[in-house]
Motif scaffolding. Structure first.
Motif, mmCIF file in Angstrom:
data_model
loop_
_atom_site.group_PDB
_atom_site.id
_atom_site.type_symbol
_atom_site.label_atom_id
_atom_site.label_comp_id
_atom_site.label_asym_id
_atom_site.label_seq_id
_atom_site.Cartn_x
_atom_site.Cartn_y
_atom_site.Cartn_z
ATOM 1 N N PHE A 112 -49.279 -38.642 16.157
ATOM 2 C CA PHE A 112 -48.914 -39.555 17.238
ATOM 3 C C PHE A 112 -49.722 -39.198 18.487
ATOM 4 O O PHE A 112 -49.543 -38.116 19.043
ATOM 5 C CB PHE A 112 -47.421 -39.453 17.559
ATOM 6 C CG PHE A 112 -46.520 -40.069 16.528
ATOM 7 C CD1 PHE A 112 -46.382 -41.442 16.439
ATOM 8 C CD2 PHE A 112 -45.813 -39.269 15.644
ATOM 9 C CE1 PHE A 112 -45.547 -42.011 15.489
ATOM 10 C CE2 PHE A 112 -44.978 -39.825 14.693
ATOM 11 C CZ PHE A 112 -44.847 -41.209 14.617
ATOM 12 N N ALA A 115 -48.770 -40.539 24.948
ATOM 13 C CA ALA A 115 -48.738 -41.767 25.747
ATOM 14 C C ALA A 115 -49.618 -41.666 26.982
ATOM 15 O O ALA A 115 -50.096 -42.683 27.501
ATOM 16 C CB ALA A 115 -47.296 -42.086 26.146
ATOM 17 N N VAL A 129 -42.237 -46.867 26.826
ATOM 18 C CA VAL A 129 -42.698 -46.196 25.609
ATOM 19 C C VAL A 129 -41.595 -46.288 24.574
ATOM 20 O O VAL A 129 -40.499 -45.755 24.772
ATOM 21 C CB VAL A 129 -43.069 -44.726 25.888
ATOM 22 C CG1 VAL A 129 -43.589 -44.064 24.614
ATOM 23 C CG2 VAL A 129 -44.107 -44.637 26.996
ATOM 24 N N SER A 132 -40.597 -43.270 18.636
ATOM 25 C CA SER A 132 -41.360 -43.198 17.380
ATOM 26 C C SER A 132 -40.625 -42.305 16.395
ATOM 27 O O SER A 132 -39.962 -41.341 16.783
ATOM 28 C CB SER A 132 -42.763 -42.640 17.629
ATOM 29 O OG SER A 132 -43.476 -43.453 18.541
ATOM 30 N N ASP A 136 -42.964 -44.891 11.553
ATOM 31 C CA ASP A 136 -44.166 -45.389 12.211
ATOM 32 C C ASP A 136 -45.428 -44.738 11.670
ATOM 33 O O ASP A 136 -46.503 -44.899 12.244
ATOM 34 C CB ASP A 136 -44.072 -45.143 13.722
ATOM 35 C CG ASP A 136 -42.919 -45.922 14.344
ATOM 36 O OD1 ASP A 136 -42.826 -47.125 14.076
ATOM 37 O OD2 ASP A 136 -42.119 -45.309 15.070
ATOM 38 N N CYS A 142 -50.459 -42.813 12.205
ATOM 39 C CA CYS A 142 -49.177 -42.912 12.902
ATOM 40 C C CYS A 142 -49.381 -43.764 14.148
ATOM 41 O O CYS A 142 -50.431 -43.676 14.804
ATOM 42 C CB CYS A 142 -48.655 -41.540 13.305
ATOM 43 S SG CYS A 142 -48.203 -40.468 11.922
ATOM 44 N N ARG A 144 -47.858 -45.312 17.912
ATOM 45 C CA ARG A 144 -46.939 -45.260 19.056
ATOM 46 C C ARG A 144 -47.129 -46.555 19.848
ATOM 47 O O ARG A 144 -48.266 -46.942 20.146
ATOM 48 C CB ARG A 144 -47.257 -44.049 19.919
ATOM 49 C CG ARG A 144 -46.275 -43.846 21.066
ATOM 50 C CD ARG A 144 -46.736 -42.752 22.022
ATOM 51 N NE ARG A 144 -46.938 -41.495 21.343
ATOM 52 C CZ ARG A 144 -45.963 -40.617 21.084
ATOM 53 N NH1 ARG A 144 -44.720 -40.907 21.419
ATOM 54 N NH2 ARG A 144 -46.226 -39.476 20.484
#
Length: 217
Positions: A112, A115, A129, A132, A136, A142, A144
Motif C-alpha cells: 500500500f 497517502a 482517505v 484499506s 484491496d 494493492c 489505496r
C-alpha cells in the motif's frame, strides 16, 4: 540508522572479540562504525536505494573484517583461542542470515503506497482517505483510494484538471514510477477517476515493473 546498526552491529561486536591486535582492532572498528553511519545517511537522503546501499555496506564490512583477520594472522600467526573460533562461526552465520534477508527483500510483493505521496492537496480541496484492508490487494497489486471534493461551485471537470495538475507536480509524470533502484523492480502508480462530481485518486503498489504504463491521461 537503526536498520544499519541491526545489520552491522553484530559484525562489529564479533570483530572486537576476535581481533588480537589492539591497534588494528580499533582502527577497523572505527572504519566499520563510520561506514555504517555513511550508509545510514545515504539511505536517509536516497530512500529508493535502501536495498542496494544496505547490501553494499554489509559486503564492504564483511570484506574489511576478513582482510583484517588475514592481516593479523600474517603478523601474529595462527590464533586458536576458543573465542576466535566461536566468533568466526557466529560471524559466518550472521552473514548467512543477512544474505537470506537480502534475497527476500529483493523479491518484493504488492504494498500500500503512503497517502502522503499525493497529499496534502491544494487549499480548498477536501481529501478523504478510505480505509484499506486485504480485500484491496490482488496477486500483484494493492490499492489505496482517496476521494477528493472540490470547492463550492467547482465543476467536476475543473476539479479533475486541478487534481491532475497537482499529482503531476508531485512527480508522477505518466502515473507510474519505480520504488527502488536496480534490485527492487516494484512500482507505485496513481490513477484518477471522476464520479458524481468527485475525483478518486487510486494509489497502487505493484510487485511488477509498470514504469512504461500510462495511467494519467
Amino acid at each position: 540508522m537503526r536498520l544499519m546498526m541491526l545489520a552491522t552491529g553484530p559484525i562489529l561486536l564479533l570483530w572486537l572479540n576476535m581481533s588480537r591486535a589492539p591497534r588494528i582492532r580499533w582502527l577497523v572498528a572505527l572504519f566499520l562504525a563510520g561506514l555504517t553511519a555513511l550508509a545510514a545517511t545515504l539511505i536517509y537522503f536516497l530512500p529508493r536505494g535502501l536495498l542496494e546501499i544496505s547490501l553494499v555496506c554489509v559486503a564492504v564490512v564483511a570484506l574489511t573484517v576478513a582482510a583484517a583477520r588475514l592481516h593479523e594472522r600474517r603478523r601474529l600467526g595462527p590464533g586458536h583461542r576458543p573465542g576466535n573460533v566461536v566468533s568466526t562461526y557466529l560471524l559466518a552465520g550472521w552473514l548467512l542470515v543477512l544474505l537470506c534477508c537480502g534475497v527476500l527483500l529483493g523479491r518484493p510483493g504488492p504494498f500500500f503506497p503512503a497517502a502522503d505521496k499525493v497529499l496534502p492537496l491544494p487549499n480548498g480541496l477536501q481529501a478523504t482517505v478510505l480505509p484499506s484492508d486485504d480485500g484491496d490487494c490482488g496477486s500483484g497489486s494493492c490499492q489505496r483510494r482517496i476521494t477528493v471534493t472540490g470547492r463550492a461551485g467547482q465543476s467536476g471537470e475543473d476539479l479533475y484538471a486541478e487534481v491532475k495538475r497537482h499529482v503531476e507536480a508531485r512527480g508522477w509524470g505518466r502515473g507510474c514510477r519505480p520504488v527502488g533502484w536496480l534490485l527492487d523492480r516494484s512500482t507505485e502508480c496513481v490513477d484518477l477517476a471522476m464520479d458524481a462530481g468527485q475525483v478518486t485518486i487510486i494509489l497502487s503498489g505493484n510487485r511488477d515493473d509498470l514504469r512504461q504504463v500510462t495511467t494519467i491521461n
